[in-house]
Design an enzyme around this catalytic site. Structure first.
Site, mmCIF file in Angstrom:
data_model
loop_
_atom_site.group_PDB
_atom_site.id
_atom_site.type_symbol
_atom_site.label_atom_id
_atom_site.label_comp_id
_atom_site.label_asym_id
_atom_site.label_seq_id
_atom_site.Cartn_x
_atom_site.Cartn_y
_atom_site.Cartn_z
ATOM 1 N N HIS A 39 0.834 -1.331 -0.134
ATOM 2 C CA HIS A 39 -0.055 -0.105 0.048
ATOM 3 C C HIS A 39 0.734 1.202 -0.065
ATOM 4 C CE1 HIS A 39 0.416 -0.878 4.313
ATOM 5 N NE2 HIS A 39 0.644 0.401 4.275
ATOM 6 N N HIS A 59 3.739 7.094 3.747
ATOM 7 C CA HIS A 59 4.740 5.770 3.488
ATOM 8 C C HIS A 59 4.383 4.884 2.570
ATOM 9 C CE1 HIS A 59 2.015 4.164 6.688
ATOM 10 N NE2 HIS A 59 2.291 3.134 5.971
ATOM 11 N N GLU A 103 7.669 1.080 5.130
ATOM 12 C CA GLU A 103 7.075 -0.145 5.987
ATOM 13 C C GLU A 103 7.265 -1.306 5.290
ATOM 14 O OE1 GLU A 103 2.793 0.452 6.529
ATOM 15 O OE2 GLU A 103 2.720 -1.288 8.077
HETATM 16 C C1 LIG Z 1 -1.696 0.192 11.499
HETATM 17 C C2 LIG Z 1 -0.695 0.073 11.101
HETATM 18 C C3 LIG Z 1 -0.530 0.548 9.644
HETATM 19 C C4 LIG Z 1 -0.329 -0.707 8.699
HETATM 20 O O1 LIG Z 1 0.057 -0.235 7.403
HETATM 21 O O2 LIG Z 1 -0.121 -1.660 9.100
HETATM 22 C C5 LIG Z 1 0.466 1.777 9.567
HETATM 23 O O3 LIG Z 1 1.191 2.033 8.445
HETATM 24 S S1 LIG Z 1 0.758 2.637 10.867
HETATM 25 C C6 LIG Z 1 1.551 4.309 10.380
HETATM 26 C C7 LIG Z 1 1.908 5.127 11.448
HETATM 27 N N1 LIG Z 1 3.285 4.656 12.189
HETATM 28 C C8 LIG Z 1 4.529 5.108 11.810
HETATM 29 O O4 LIG Z 1 4.503 5.712 10.956
HETATM 30 C C9 LIG Z 1 5.659 4.560 12.571
HETATM 31 C C10 LIG Z 1 6.875 4.951 12.173
HETATM 32 N N2 LIG Z 1 7.036 6.256 11.835
HETATM 33 C C11 LIG Z 1 8.056 6.894 13.041
HETATM 34 O O5 LIG Z 1 8.311 6.208 13.896
HETATM 35 C C12 LIG Z 1 7.849 8.441 12.877
HETATM 36 O O6 LIG Z 1 6.759 8.954 12.024
HETATM 37 C C13 LIG Z 1 9.413 8.785 12.386
HETATM 38 C C14 LIG Z 1 10.309 8.558 13.249
HETATM 39 C C15 LIG Z 1 9.418 8.359 10.959
HETATM 40 C C16 LIG Z 1 9.301 10.333 12.060
HETATM 41 O O7 LIG Z 1 8.502 11.051 13.428
HETATM 42 P P1 LIG Z 1 8.344 12.665 13.601
HETATM 43 O O8 LIG Z 1 8.025 13.243 12.319
HETATM 44 O O9 LIG Z 1 7.784 12.810 14.915
HETATM 45 O O10 LIG Z 1 10.171 12.645 13.698
HETATM 46 P P2 LIG Z 1 10.984 13.976 13.389
HETATM 47 O O11 LIG Z 1 10.082 15.033 13.171
HETATM 48 O O12 LIG Z 1 11.967 13.927 14.280
HETATM 49 O O13 LIG Z 1 11.326 13.537 11.870
HETATM 50 C C17 LIG Z 1 12.601 13.207 11.594
HETATM 51 C C18 LIG Z 1 12.942 13.422 10.172
HETATM 52 O O14 LIG Z 1 12.278 12.486 9.188
HETATM 53 C C19 LIG Z 1 11.197 13.380 8.296
HETATM 54 N N3 LIG Z 1 10.038 12.435 8.389
HETATM 55 C C20 LIG Z 1 9.363 12.524 9.251
HETATM 56 N N4 LIG Z 1 8.255 11.581 8.753
HETATM 57 C C21 LIG Z 1 8.422 11.555 7.535
HETATM 58 C C22 LIG Z 1 7.761 10.718 6.367
HETATM 59 N N5 LIG Z 1 6.576 10.188 6.874
HETATM 60 N N6 LIG Z 1 8.307 10.751 5.038
HETATM 61 C C23 LIG Z 1 9.500 11.426 4.820
HETATM 62 N N7 LIG Z 1 10.152 12.067 5.852
HETATM 63 C C24 LIG Z 1 9.881 11.889 7.347
HETATM 64 C C25 LIG Z 1 11.259 14.670 8.861
HETATM 65 O O15 LIG Z 1 10.887 15.793 8.263
HETATM 66 C C26 LIG Z 1 12.581 14.760 9.792
HETATM 67 O O16 LIG Z 1 13.402 15.215 8.773
HETATM 68 P P3 LIG Z 1 14.335 16.537 8.971
HETATM 69 O O17 LIG Z 1 15.192 16.664 7.760
HETATM 70 O O18 LIG Z 1 15.212 16.133 10.156
HETATM 71 O O19 LIG Z 1 13.527 17.586 9.165
HETATM 72 CO CO CO Z 2 0.908 1.360 6.571
#
Ligand SMILES: CC[C@H](C(=O)O)C(=O)SCCNC(=O)CCNC(=O)[C@H](O)C(C)(C)COP(=O)(O)OP(=O)(O)OC[C@H]1O[C@@H](n2cnc3c(N)ncnc32)[C@H](O)[C@@H]1OP(=O)(O)O
Ligand code: CO
Length: 134
Positions: free
Chosen positions: A7, A79, A130
């Site tokens: 997805h 993602h 993912e």
């Molecule tokens: C029910 C489950 C379902 C499934 O399909 O089965 C799911 O998909 S659940 C989906 C939700 N869960 C998750 O996304 C878990 C993994 N994600 C994480 O742990 C966080 O989102 C993380 C660590 C990737 C980012 O968290 P956060 O935005 O709070 O952290 P930062 O602000 O420190 O970001 C660090 C850095 O990464 C860039 N960033 C953040 N999110 C994304 C993204 N989705 N795509 C691309 N880049 C991303 C952010 O801009 C920061 O970059 P920087 O240059 O340092 O500003």
């Molecule tokens: Co997902």
């Protein structure tokens, strides 16, 4: 290692509104929302002939997508999810290759009842990846 595209996920502020856009404007088959408390999101799946779109809305105080939505107020692609035959072998190889596996490296059960892992966007072309056990 990676196989089928399971997805593409889109984070949204209002999952009911986003579901209506896909159902009514785009004529797609849209599931009912499902609260995924473990993951801090509510999900909707849109079934397409060749893959799925996952809509995500923050659920709870510390949703992992909250900051993403602060940065992208209209929502956005959050993602991509690839299927792998053996998620633990994939994890071990990725760690050996120096990639960051999020959540401490232990798979959680995802929206399809299968183990999932997330890989840091900074290691994969700025894209949150993912992996889901096929
Ligand atoms: C029910 C489950 C379902 C499934 O399909 O089965 C799911 O998909 S659940 C989906 C939700 N869960 C998750 O996304 C878990 C993994 N994600 C994480 O742990 C966080 O989102 C993380 C660590 C990737 C980012 O968290 P956060 O935005 O709070 O952290 P930062 O602000 O420190 O970001 C660090 C850095 O990464 C860039 N960033 C953040 N999110 C994304 C993204 N989705 N795509 C691309 N880049 C991303 C952010 O801009 C920061 O970059 P920087 O240059 O340092 O500003
Ligand atoms: Co997902």
């Amino acid at each position: 290692m990676i196989g089928r595209l399971n997805h593409v996920a889109i984070a949204v502020g209002d999952i009911a509104k986003a579901s209506a856009v896909y159902r009514d404007t785009l004529g797609a088959e849209v599931s009912a929302p499902v609260a995924q408390t473990e993951h801090g999101v509510t999900t909707v799946f849109i079934t397409l002939p060749n893959t799925k779109i996952e809509l995500l809305e923050p659920l709870g105080a510390d949703s992992p997508i909250a900051k993403f939505l602060e940065r992208n107020a209209d929502g956005g692609i959050h993602h991509v999810c690839y299927e792998v035959d053996d998620i633990l072998a994939a994890r071990d190889k990725l760690i050996a290759d120096g990639a960051r596996v999020l959540g401490g490296g232990e798979p959680k059960i995802g929206a399809h009842g299968k183990p999932v892992l997330f890989l840091h966007p900074k290691d994969f072309c700025g894209t949150l990846v993912e992996l889901e056990q096929a």
